[in-house]
Structures are given as C-alpha cells and as structure tokens.
Motif scaffolding. Structure first.
Motif, short mmCIF file in Angstrom:
data_model
loop_
_atom_site.label_atom_id
_atom_site.label_comp_id
_atom_site.label_asym_id
_atom_site.label_seq_id
_atom_site.Cartn_x
_atom_site.Cartn_y
_atom_site.Cartn_z
N SER A 1 0.83 -1.20 0.00
CA SER A 1 0.00 0.00 0.00
C SER A 1 0.86 1.25 0.00
O SER A 1 0.42 2.31 -0.39
CB SER A 1 -0.92 0.01 1.22
OG SER A 1 -1.79 -1.10 1.17
N PHE B 1 1.19 2.20 13.37
CA PHE B 1 -0.13 2.61 12.87
C PHE B 1 -0.20 2.46 11.35
O PHE B 1 -1.22 1.99 10.81
CB PHE B 1 -0.42 4.06 13.27
CG PHE B 1 -1.74 4.56 12.76
CD1 PHE B 1 -2.93 4.13 13.34
CD2 PHE B 1 -1.81 5.44 11.70
CE1 PHE B 1 -4.16 4.58 12.86
CE2 PHE B 1 -3.02 5.90 11.22
CZ PHE B 1 -4.20 5.47 11.80
N SER B 2 0.86 2.83 10.67
CA SER B 2 0.87 2.71 9.21
C SER B 2 0.82 1.26 8.76
O SER B 2 0.13 0.92 7.79
CB SER B 2 2.13 3.38 8.64
OG SER B 2 2.13 4.77 8.93
N TRP C 1 -0.53 -1.20 10.47
CA TRP C 1 -1.90 -1.65 10.76
C TRP C 1 -2.85 -1.22 9.66
O TRP C 1 -3.70 -2.00 9.21
CB TRP C 1 -2.34 -1.09 12.11
CG TRP C 1 -3.75 -1.43 12.47
CD1 TRP C 1 -4.89 -0.77 12.09
CD2 TRP C 1 -4.20 -2.55 13.25
NE1 TRP C 1 -6.01 -1.38 12.60
CE2 TRP C 1 -5.62 -2.48 13.31
CE3 TRP C 1 -3.54 -3.59 13.90
CZ2 TRP C 1 -6.37 -3.41 14.01
CZ3 TRP C 1 -4.29 -4.51 14.60
CH2 TRP C 1 -5.69 -4.43 14.66
N LYS C 2 -2.73 0.00 9.22
CA LYS C 2 -3.65 0.55 8.24
C LYS C 2 -3.45 -0.05 6.85
O LYS C 2 -4.42 -0.30 6.12
CB LYS C 2 -3.48 2.07 8.18
CG LYS C 2 -4.46 2.79 7.27
CD LYS C 2 -4.36 4.29 7.44
CE LYS C 2 -2.97 4.78 7.05
NZ LYS C 2 -2.90 6.27 7.07
N SER C 3 -2.20 -0.32 6.49
CA SER C 3 -1.90 -0.70 5.11
C SER C 3 -1.72 -2.20 4.90
O SER C 3 -1.79 -2.67 3.76
CB SER C 3 -0.63 0.02 4.65
OG SER C 3 -0.79 1.42 4.75
N TYR C 4 -1.47 -2.95 5.94
CA TYR C 4 -1.18 -4.38 5.79
C TYR C 4 -2.07 -5.18 6.74
O TYR C 4 -1.66 -5.52 7.86
CB TYR C 4 0.29 -4.68 6.08
CG TYR C 4 1.23 -4.02 5.11
CD1 TYR C 4 1.46 -4.57 3.85
CD2 TYR C 4 1.88 -2.84 5.45
CE1 TYR C 4 2.32 -3.97 2.95
CE2 TYR C 4 2.74 -2.23 4.56
CZ TYR C 4 2.96 -2.79 3.31
OH TYR C 4 3.81 -2.18 2.43
N PRO C 5 -3.28 -5.52 6.34
CA PRO C 5 -4.19 -6.28 7.21
C PRO C 5 -3.61 -7.61 7.68
O PRO C 5 -3.95 -8.10 8.76
CB PRO C 5 -5.43 -6.49 6.33
CG PRO C 5 -5.36 -5.43 5.29
CD PRO C 5 -3.91 -5.19 5.04
N ARG D 1 -2.04 -7.54 11.12
CA ARG D 1 -2.82 -7.11 12.28
C ARG D 1 -2.89 -8.13 13.41
O ARG D 1 -2.77 -7.76 14.58
CB ARG D 1 -4.23 -6.72 11.83
CG ARG D 1 -4.26 -5.43 11.01
CD ARG D 1 -5.64 -5.12 10.47
NE ARG D 1 -5.61 -3.97 9.57
CZ ARG D 1 -6.62 -3.57 8.83
NH1 ARG D 1 -7.78 -4.25 8.88
NH2 ARG D 1 -6.51 -2.52 8.04
#
Length: 655
Positions: free
Chosen positions: A3, A375-376, A378-382, A385
């Motif tokens: 991402s 945080f980045s 987490w947001k871009s690489y599910p 998680r």
C-alpha cells in the motif's frame, strides 16, 4: 501488493539470496557465543530461575517434587527433563542446543513472513535482524523460558499466516489444531499466554473475511478444535494445582508478582519484595501472609492473599497506583534493557564485547522503527494485524506486574517485522524530501521527537553499583560450584567497589566455613551482622559457628535471633529444633522432666514435620506414667507419619 508508494529494489544479483544463509549465520553466531560463554563460571552456574528450573527437572527425573502445586508453569522443567532422558541425564546442554536450533529456524520464519507481508527486502531485513539480535543470542543460551516461549510464538504467527491463505478444509482444520497446541504449550510455559487465547480464537474465526470463509462451518470447527485442544492441554496442570493445595490456576506465583509490581515502593522494574528484597523466597512471603492472617495458608490461599493485597493498594491510593502504571507503560517502550537474572553489560562483555554491543543497539533500533511505523502497518497491511494484536495484548498483560528485558522480549519479533515493513514508508518520506516539499520534513521531526522520548529520560534511579554487582555474581557462581578459594578474592573485590555491599561478608564467611576456617568465618559473619543486623542468614551462620564449637546455648540464641528477623528460614528452624531436642534429652536424663518437655514443645512448634521430636515428647510423657496421653500423642503421630516405624513400635509396647 504494497500500500505504501515507492518501488522496492531487490538485493544485488551478485548476492546469494537463499534464506538458508540467514539460518546458517544465526546458527554460527549462537554457537560461537556458546563456545565463548562456556569458559565463564557465571555461565555454568547462573543462579536464580535457571538453577531452579534445573533442580525442578532433576526432581522430575528422580520421581520427586510432584506432590506440591506448581509455582510456575510446569512445561519448561519437563522439557529439560525429557531432553535429559534422551541425552544421558544432562540437564544443562540439551535444552540450550534445542533453543539455538529453534531460534535459528525462527530466522527463516521471520524472513518468510516479512517477504509475504511486505517485500523480499523486508524479509531479508527481518531474518537478518533476528539472526544477530543480541538478546535472542543471549536468551537462547540460557536455561530460561523466554527463548522457547518467544520462538513458539513466532511459529504461531507463521501457522496463522498459512491458515489465512489455505483453502482445503482438512488443511485449515490441521493448522487450527496446531495453533491451539502451540498456544496451549505457551500457557504451560508462562501463564501470561492465557491472554492470547481470545486473540487466537478471534483470529481463527475472522482470519479471511474478504472471501466470507469465516462463515463456513470449517472455520467454526477449526476455532472450536483449537479451543478444545487448549483446554485439554491445560486440564492436567489445573487439576494438579487444585488437588495439591493450590487452586485452579496454571501457576501460583502470579499473586506475589502482582503484589510486588503494585507496591507504592515499586520501581516498576525488577522483582524486589518490600521486606525481603530481590532474594525473596516463597516461604518468606508465605510466612508473612500467615503472620498477617494469623493461621496457616495453603499455596492457593497465599496466591489469593497477595492478589487481594495488590487490589487493596489500588483502592487505598488509586492516584499513585495509576502513576506507577504509567511508569511501567513507559518502561515497556523505553530503549533501555532491564536485566533481571544478571547484570547484562559486563557479563556479555566478558563473553565478547560484540555481544554487549548487539544487545545495546538491538531494542533501540527495532523499537524506534517498529513502534513508529505501527499505525501505518496496521492501516496498510491487514495480514500483519493479528501479530500486532498479540503484541499489544502481551504488553497490556505485563503492566500489572513489573518490566524487565525477558518479560518484554516476546514483543521483539513483531517489532522486527513492523520495522522491516516500514521501508516503503521511509522511501516515500525520502522521495518527498528530495522534491523539497515542506511537509516532508514533518515525519522526520516526529521520528526524532519519538526517539528522544523513548531514549533520553530514564525513569529508573542511577545504577552506580554495576561493577560490584557483576563481581558479586561471579563470586556467587564460584561459591555454588564449590570453588571457595577462588571465590574469596572476588568477594573482596566487591567490598573494594562497595564497602557496605550486602551479603559480601556473609559469602566470604561461607567460603571460610566450607574450608574449615572457623575463626575467619566468624569474623566475616560478625561483620555482616554489624552492617545489617536484620540479616537472618548472618545470624544463622554465627549460630552454626558456635554449634560447631560446642557452644550450644550461644548457638541457640543466634538461631532465635535469625528466626526473629525471618521466621521462614528453614536452616535456623532445623538447627534450633535439633539443639532443643538434644538439650531436652540431657535434661530428661538428669530428671528435669518439666524442662525437657518445655524444650521439646518448642522444638515441635518449630519443626512439627520432624516426627522424632514428637516421639521423644511422647516417650517423656509415658515415663511420667501418663500412658493414655502418650498413646493419644502416638496415634496422632502415626496418622501424620504412617511410615515412621518407631512410633508404631512404641504404641504397640504401650498397648
């Protein structure tokens, strides 16, 4: 597909890319460490937890030590014992070799996860970082749970990734079962892993929502299967603790650890009891709890008592407790590694300065880049998680207790993956900076501020006795291995560094006592007692000196003094009860029956688990003509000690 913008370039074509090279490198550096550390007495006799696990393993091999509840998770000493069965009874080397092999395989797993989640370059960075991560190298060669625990966790992350990408029903069921088996094993290693159970079950149930596979029966069956396996693995330990005087728990040391970590005097780090310091024993804290409540306690009741005390601390002063919690949260993020079982920098420098350097730079690097990118990622690489949730849950689970390097260590693999996965993020920032965009400097300012926050302020007090602590640790290792003549000058060096170092004179005296130099031993025991009058071990050892010199009355005074300061000290109990029994026999022989009975009553009160004193008391009662009372005493004795034949013989004679 990544991402983050920016193209990820592979390593140069001249470099051999096989991840097997990373595994071989990890094996090489760990075996090199093992070879170099082998020359140090502090490696062979590390003390504290490592010695306790080894002793526990030896008791398992001997078929003893199974009648009491488990203070800690029982799996690790059983692993040591099983390996010892396979390799000729050695409880030292096999577990270390196993940990090195498993940790080296983790290099490949982290490489594989980094490559699948982010990029080829990220995979190499993740694998290489673990291969040369200083604390990983150190813990792999120690007889401690943390290496096996953390590497099993790495395998869990790998299996979950395979589960997420698997389609055949049978394969998903098998992978779900394996994760249940591994998390169950983690729980039997350390009870903290119980917090991972809901994380695992939710991950299994919702791991592939994009294809709606979580709605399929196989996903539900797999989740239930993992849960059932964890329960079945746990039941033997839970039932054992319940049936042996504990309670339905995986280990019974959680209460006292919670109490230590919640005390207003707590630093938020180190296992330091407010009364007994860092060398506290379970018997000491048990005796304190029994004294406070006024009656004997089972191990389970002791655990509950300290849990209630920790809760009471929060109720009494919630503001101070909250501040301590915030401090511990900061220690979790801080780059400083808090040693627990030994003073890390001088020990590692003695092995080789390179290893001390690797520990010094290890957590700062992965924390700075891993936490910053969290945080980045987490947001871009599910796909990353679940690993992040496992890490955060582990961190939350530590906060009620206390922070140290080995308790924090399981979060490192996730931080390594996040740090490796942040490459595109930094490429984007650098690209924008080259384009001279004003906003591009903000991420770099944020990073510097974050680095300053978790690096510069140190909430722990200044550590001025590190060299003395290291020398003391060396002296203790020599003392435990019976190298008394070599240990004495090391303890003298401790006193040169710190003239009032607690227990230094005590241990010098112990060395002289082992060498039969009673006068020299007496001098140092007295010096220790003058410096620290509450040192019960010094008082006990002075009693031993007088006892060996035939001065029994003086010896009993010292033993009573030792028990005044520490009523749980088993050596003083045994020594004092023995002398009381001997003196009672002397008094009985000259006709002082009343005095003899009084002395024996005191001996029985101190060591009720010694049947000989109770037998002698019954014998004196019988000699007074009180046959009925003597028979009643003997009946009670036979009930408590059915295999103590002299009691049965005397009872038959009285009949």
């Amino acid at each position: 597909m990544n991402s983050f913008p920016g193209k990820i370039h592979r390593f140069g074509s001249t470099i051999v890319r096989s991840p097997i090279l990373l595994v071989l490198f990890a094996l090489s550096i760990r075996f090199l460490y093992l070879y170099l550390a082998n020359s140090l007495p502090t490696f062979h006799s590390p003390g504290m937890d490592a010695e306790e696990y080894r002793s526990w393993a030896e008791s398992i091999m001997n078929g003893t030590g199974l009648s009491a509840p488990y203070l800690r998770g029982p799996l690790y000493p059983n692993v040591i014992a099983w390996l010892a069965y396979l390799f000729g009874g050695d409880t030292f080397w096999p577990v270390r070799i196993l940990q090195i092999l498993v940790s080296s395989l983790s290099v490949y797993i982290l490489y594989s996860l980094g490559r699948k989640w982010f990029s080829e370059t990220a995979g190499w960075i993740a694998g290489f970082t673990w291969a040369c991560y200083g604390l990983s190298i150190y813990f792999d060669a120690e007889g401690l749970i943390v290496s096996l625990y953390t590497n099993v966790f790495i395998v869990v992350l790998w299996i979950l990734d395979l589960y997420r990408n698997s389609s055949p029903a049978w394969k998903r069921l098998c992978l779900a079962a394996i994760t249940g088996l591994l998390i169950g094993a983690c729980t039997l290693l350390r009870a903290n892993a119980l917090l991972w159970w809901p994380v695992l079950l939710v991950t299994l149930l919702f791991s592939d929502r994009s294809s709606s596979s979580y709605k399929r029966p196989v996903t539900i069956y797999g989740t239930l299967l993992a849960f059932v396996i964890m329960i079945l693995l746990s039941l033997p330990t839970l039932l054992h603790n319940q049936s042996t005087g504990g309670r339905m728990a995986f280990s019974l040391q959680g209460g006292i650890n919670l109490y230590i970590g919640s005390q207003p005097e707590s630093m938020g780090a180190f296992s330091v009891d407010p009364d007994y310091g860092s060398t506290w024993t379970f018997e000491q804290v048990r005796t304190r709890a029994e004294h406070e409540l006024g009656h004997p306690l089972s191990m389970g009741e002791v655990d509950r008592y300290y849990q209630s005390q920790a809760l009471q601390t929060w109720l009494d002063d919630p503001e101070k407790s909250l501040m301590l919690l915030v401090k511990k949260a900061y220690l979790l993020l801080h780059v400083h590694e808090i040693g627990n079982n030994r003073v890390l920098p001088p020990f590692l420098s003695s092995v080789h300065p390179v290893f001390a350097f690797l520990v010094l730079i290890g957590f700062p690097i992965v924390a700075l880049f891993g936490f910053y990118a969290l945080f980045s990622i987490w947001k871009s690489y599910p796909q990353a998680r679940p690993a992040i949730v496992f890490m955060i849950v582990h961190m939350i689970g530590l906060l009620p207790f206390f922070i140290s390097a080995r308790y924090r260590f399981p979060i490192v693999p996730v931080l390594i993956l996040c740090a490796a996965g942040s490459i595109p993020l930094w490429q984007k920032h650098i690209s924008q900076l080259k384009q001279k965009k004003i906003s591009a400097i903000i991420p770099f300012i944020d990073f510097v501020v974050f680095a300053v926050v978790i690096t510069l302020p140190n909430p722990l007090p200044r550590y001025d006795t590190q060299q003395a602590d290291w020398l003391y640790h060396q002296g203790n290792a020599l003392l435990r291995t019976h190298s008394y003549e070599e240990a004495i000058p090391v303890f003298y060096q401790v006193l040169e560094e710190e003239t009032r170092y607690r227990n230094a004179h005590l241990n010098i005296g112990a060395c002289f006592l082992a060498l039969n130099s009673l006068d020299s031993a007496n001098v140092h025991f007295l010096k220790e007692y003058v410096l620290y009058p509450s040192n019960s071990k010094a008082a006990n050892n002075l009693g031993v000196i007088h006892q060996q010199s035939g001065e029994f009355d003086e010896a009993m005074q010292w033993y009573r003094r030792a028990l005044y300061y520490d009523s749980s000290l088993e050596d003083s109990k045994t020594n004092l009860a023995y002398l009381l029994n001997e003196k009672a026999i002397e008094e009985a022989q000259v006709g002082n029956i009343g005095t003899a009975k009084h002395l024996l009553e005191e001996a029985i009160g101190i060591k009720r688990d010694s049947p000989s004193y109770r037998l002698n008391y019954a014998l004196i009662v019988a000699s007074e003509g009180n046959t009925m009372q003597a028979r009643q005493l003997l009946q009670e004795l036979i009930l408590d000690f059915p295999e103590f034949l002299p009691a049965q013989e005397m009872y038959n004679q009285l009949r």
